[in-house]
Design a protein around this motif. Structure first.
Motif, PDB file in Angstrom:
ATOM      1  N   MET A  60       0.832  -1.383  -0.153  1.00 13.44           N
ATOM      2  CA  MET A  60      -0.202   0.686  -0.280  1.00 13.44           C
ATOM      3  C   MET A  60       0.808   1.357  -0.153  1.00 13.44           C
ATOM      4  N   SER A  61       0.637   2.320  -0.921  1.00 17.43           N
ATOM      5  CA  SER A  61       1.289   3.822  -1.024  1.00 17.43           C
ATOM      6  C   SER A  61       1.396   4.629   0.530  1.00 17.43           C
ATOM      7  N   LYS A  62       2.036   4.964   0.515  1.00 15.59           N
ATOM      8  CA  LYS A  62       2.102   5.946   2.579  1.00 15.59           C
ATOM      9  C   LYS A  62       1.508   7.660   1.718  1.00 15.59           C
ATOM     10  N   ILE A  63       0.630   7.637   1.914  1.00 15.27           N
ATOM     11  CA  ILE A  63       0.431   9.154   0.989  1.00 15.27           C
ATOM     12  C   ILE A  63       1.289  10.567   1.153  1.00 15.27           C
ATOM     13  N   PHE A  64       2.120  10.554   2.452  1.00 16.67           N
ATOM     14  CA  PHE A  64       3.254  10.884   2.851  1.00 16.67           C
ATOM     15  C   PHE A  64       4.326  11.106   2.234  1.00 16.67           C
ATOM     16  N   VAL A  65       4.966   9.966   2.051  1.00 16.05           N
ATOM     17  CA  VAL A  65       6.224   9.537   1.046  1.00 16.05           C
ATOM     18  C   VAL A  65       6.224  10.114  -0.088  1.00 16.05           C
ATOM     19  N   ASP A  66       4.477   9.314  -0.636  1.00 14.38           N
ATOM     20  CA  ASP A  66       4.060  10.388  -2.350  1.00 14.38           C
ATOM     21  C   ASP A  66       4.070  12.026  -1.967  1.00 14.38           C
ATOM     22  N   ALA A  67       4.128  12.365  -0.813  1.00 17.95           N
ATOM     23  CA  ALA A  67       3.884  13.718  -1.151  1.00 17.95           C
ATOM     24  C   ALA A  67       5.125  14.173  -1.189  1.00 17.95           C
ATOM     25  N   CYS A  68       6.686  13.882  -0.487  1.00 21.57           N
ATOM     26  CA  CYS A  68       7.323  13.639   0.164  1.00 21.57           C
ATOM     27  C   CYS A  68       8.134  14.052  -1.676  1.00 21.57           C
ATOM     28  N   PHE A  69       8.031  13.402  -1.915  1.00 19.09           N
ATOM     29  CA  PHE A  69       9.097  13.553  -3.473  1.00 19.09           C
ATOM     30  C   PHE A  69       7.727  14.259  -4.604  1.00 19.09           C
ATOM     31  N   GLY A  70       6.357  14.920  -4.416  1.00 22.58           N
ATOM     32  CA  GLY A  70       6.403  16.317  -5.062  1.00 22.58           C
ATOM     33  C   GLY A  70       5.124  14.519  -5.473  1.00 22.58           C
ATOM     34  N   LYS A  71       5.145  13.831  -5.704  1.00 22.18           N
ATOM     35  CA  LYS A  71       3.146  13.185  -5.992  1.00 22.18           C
ATOM     36  C   LYS A  71       2.254  13.731  -5.829  1.00 22.18           C
ATOM     37  N   GLU A  72       1.320  13.823  -7.169  1.00 17.48           N
ATOM     38  CA  GLU A  72       0.198  14.077  -6.871  1.00 17.48           C
ATOM     39  C   GLU A  72      -0.332  13.224  -5.474  1.00 17.48           C
ATOM     40  N   THR A  73      -1.561  13.806  -5.219  1.00 18.16           N
ATOM     41  CA  THR A  73      -1.936  13.052  -4.014  1.00 18.16           C
ATOM     42  C   THR A  73      -3.495  13.341  -3.858  1.00 18.16           C
ATOM     43  N   TYR A 114      16.347   2.054  17.855  1.00 18.47           N
ATOM     44  CA  TYR A 114      15.969   1.248  16.392  1.00 18.47           C
ATOM     45  C   TYR A 114      15.047   0.196  17.390  1.00 18.47           C
ATOM     46  N   ASP A 115      15.414  -0.188  18.634  1.00 17.57           N
ATOM     47  CA  ASP A 115      13.972  -0.984  19.136  1.00 17.57           C
ATOM     48  C   ASP A 115      12.469  -0.506  18.868  1.00 17.57           C
ATOM     49  N   THR A 116      12.114   0.798  19.310  1.00 13.47           N
ATOM     50  CA  THR A 116      11.153   1.376  18.975  1.00 13.47           C
ATOM     51  C   THR A 116      10.450   1.625  18.085  1.00 13.47           C
ATOM     52  N   ILE A 117      11.733   1.498  16.434  1.00 17.43           N
ATOM     53  CA  ILE A 117      11.188   1.483  14.977  1.00 17.43           C
ATOM     54  C   ILE A 117      10.315   0.095  15.361  1.00 17.43           C
ATOM     55  N   LYS A 118      11.190  -0.575  15.624  1.00 15.85           N
ATOM     56  CA  LYS A 118      10.543  -2.190  15.218  1.00 15.85           C
ATOM     57  C   LYS A 118       9.528  -1.690  15.616  1.00 15.85           C
ATOM     58  N   ILE A 119       9.366  -1.466  16.646  1.00 16.40           N
ATOM     59  CA  ILE A 119       7.909  -1.735  17.516  1.00 16.40           C
ATOM     60  C   ILE A 119       6.566  -0.889  16.412  1.00 16.40           C
ATOM     61  N   VAL A 120       6.742   0.181  16.755  1.00 16.57           N
ATOM     62  CA  VAL A 120       5.829   1.235  15.550  1.00 16.57           C
ATOM     63  C   VAL A 120       5.719   0.203  14.295  1.00 16.57           C
ATOM     64  N   ARG A 121       6.945   0.337  13.458  1.00 21.94           N
ATOM     65  CA  ARG A 121       6.358  -0.226  12.324  1.00 21.94           C
ATOM     66  C   ARG A 121       5.571  -1.119  12.125  1.00 21.94           C
ATOM     67  N   GLU A 122       5.297  -2.180  12.858  1.00 24.84           N
ATOM     68  CA  GLU A 122       4.962  -3.570  13.221  1.00 24.84           C
ATOM     69  C   GLU A 122       3.412  -3.646  13.765  1.00 24.84           C
ATOM     70  N   LYS A 123       3.216  -1.503  14.533  1.00 25.15           N
ATOM     71  CA  LYS A 123       1.905  -1.887  14.455  1.00 25.15           C
ATOM     72  C   LYS A 123       0.875  -0.848  14.458  1.00 25.15           C
ATOM     73  N   LEU A 124       2.497   0.061  13.876  1.00 32.14           N
ATOM     74  CA  LEU A 124       1.257   1.236  12.264  1.00 32.14           C
ATOM     75  C   LEU A 124       0.921   1.135  10.954  1.00 32.14           C
ATOM     76  N   ALA A 125      -0.007   1.189  10.635  1.00 33.36           N
ATOM     77  CA  ALA A 125      -1.023   1.164   9.492  1.00 33.36           C
ATOM     78  C   ALA A 125       0.135   0.773   8.128  1.00 33.36           C
ATOM     79  N   ASN A 126      -0.315   0.179   7.439  1.00 28.12           N
ATOM     80  CA  ASN A 126       0.830   0.259   6.218  1.00 28.12           C
ATOM     81  C   ASN A 126       0.630   1.700   5.221  1.00 28.12           C
ATOM     82  N   ASP A 127      -0.328   2.283   6.042  1.00 29.14           N
ATOM     83  CA  ASP A 127      -0.192   3.384   4.949  1.00 29.14           C
ATOM     84  C   ASP A 127      -0.152   5.257   5.875  1.00 29.14           C
TER      85      ASP A 127
END
Ligand code: CP3
Length: 344
Positions: free
Chosen positions: A1-14, A122-135
């Motif tokens: 699933m694409s992340k709207i925030f990442v798309d916007a950072c690259f200047g793509k239309e969201t 880095y451990d915090t990041i791993k836990i967040v990534r697991e729990k954060l929605a994919n988009d």
């Protein structure tokens, strides 16, 4: 699933202009205060991945932002380079033994060794990534070498910057030795954050505003650019946000290998658009104190939206929301941002 925030950072239309905010100086969520109390003090919270992950996720769940910012602090870097750090109520961060000499610089841990000690991040990041929605995106961050070095030399927040400025005018080689050492650590640190799972990285240069133009490029921006080029070459899919505070007069000279330029509220958005808008996506410009009033919030969102037209821009509160802003107003801000271009 694409992340709207990442798309916007690259200047793509969201589908809409994404929005995020941090709570740095603000403890506006009662849910944050609860976990903070359980942890004891602020640094213990940073050092406990389960709890740090929980507070990272709170704003996404409660106010509905498009990206979470990792819960940590820029000063864990000098702390792991060997400097004792404490946070004092009413005073903010304090290093009791600030850097005074080249021997002090040499005694600091450097490079991968120092970055390797930040395992709790880095451990915090791993836990967040697991729990954060994919988009939803997760933003990792660092302080700019200049801002970090300033704290390391002054030992605490400052209004005059006299210790660090004395160094740049009397012992520039000492300052460059410190900046080079911090820069090496930051490169590894961001790299390890990316490997742990952050989607975006931001470099905060909160004390950019302290320097005159030539000195700014020599002592700060060049080091930020070096970090950005290093990360871009290895991780081109990770957007890089540069956020120097308070340099509206230097925008003509801004260049480098990054994607998004953070515009603080002291820089008119029209000026930032004219100077940088074709080369970089712009972020922010909202004055966070406007959130005290819904009318003032609406006025600013409408103004920024009218200049940017909902394109190549990300909404953000710069240095974050203040503790006494009603949560309801934060939610209202997010709703307005997501409806830019529609009927408010
Ligand atoms: O919003 C978030 O939770 C993101 C995590 C984050 C924090 N600090 C948490 C924090 C981020 C990205 C930072 C960055 C940071 N830290 C900067 C750069 C950005 C900026 O605003 O200029 C700077 C200069 C610092 C240093 C720092 N840390 C100061 C000056 C303070 C004291 C602030 C205050 O008003 O007391 C901190 C503490 C801090 N960092 C808090 C938080 C949530 C408050 C700690 C608490 O009491 O719970």
């Amino acid at each position: 699933m694409s992340k709207i925030f990442v798309d916007a950072c690259f200047g793509k239309e969201t589908p809409y202009t994404p929005v995020w905010m941090m709570r740095q100086a603000g403890r506006y969520l009662p849910e944050y205060m609860e976990v903070r109390e359980k942890a004891g003090d602020f640094l213990s919270l940073c050092h406990t991945p389960e709890m740090a992950a929980e507070v990272t996720l709170q704003p996404v769940d409660i106010v509905g932002v498009d990206a979470a910012i990792l819960f940590s602090d820029i000063l864990v870097i000098p702390n792991e380079m060997g400097m004792d750090l404490r946070f004092e109520k009413g005073e903010g961060p304090i290093f009791d033994k600030p850097i005074k000499s080249i021997e002090d610089v040499e005694a600091l841990l450097g490079g991968e060794e120092a970055a390797g000690k930040l395992t709790y991040v880095y451990d915090t990041i791993k836990i967040v990534r697991e729990k954060l929605a994919n988009d939803k995106a997760l933003i990792g961050f660092t302080g700019a070498p200049w801002t970090l070095a300033t704290y390391m030399i002054e030992g605490r927040g400052t209004k005059t910057y006299n210790l660090v400025k004395k160094l740049i005018y009397t012992q520039p080689e000492l300052m460059h030795a410190l900046l080079a050492k911090v820069t090496e650590v930051v490169k590894y640190y961001l790299e390890k954050q990316i490997q742990a799972g952050v989607d975006v990285v931001q470099i905060f240069d909160s004390w950019a505003t302290a320097l005159e133009k030539d000195k700014y490029f020599e002592f700060s921006w060049n080091y930020m650019k070096e970090i950005a080029s290093y990360i871009k070459a290895k991780y081109p899919h990770i957007p890089i946000i540069m956020f120097p505070k308070g340099i509206p007069g230097f925008l003509d000279e801004i260049d480098g290998d990054f994607d998004v330029f953070g515009v603080d509220w002291s820089t008119p958005i029209e000026l930032a658009k004219e100077k940088l808008g074709s080369r970089y996506v712009l972020q922010g410009n909202m004055e966070p104190c406007r959130l005290y009033s819904k009318e003032a919030t609406k006025e600013a969102v409408e103004h920024i939206a009218s200049v940017m037209g909902g394109k190549r821009h990300i909404f953000n509160l710069g240095h974050g929301i203040l503790p006494d802003v009603p949560v309801e107003n934060a939610k209202y801000f997010i709703k307005l941002c997501k409806n830019v271009g529609k009927d408010f």
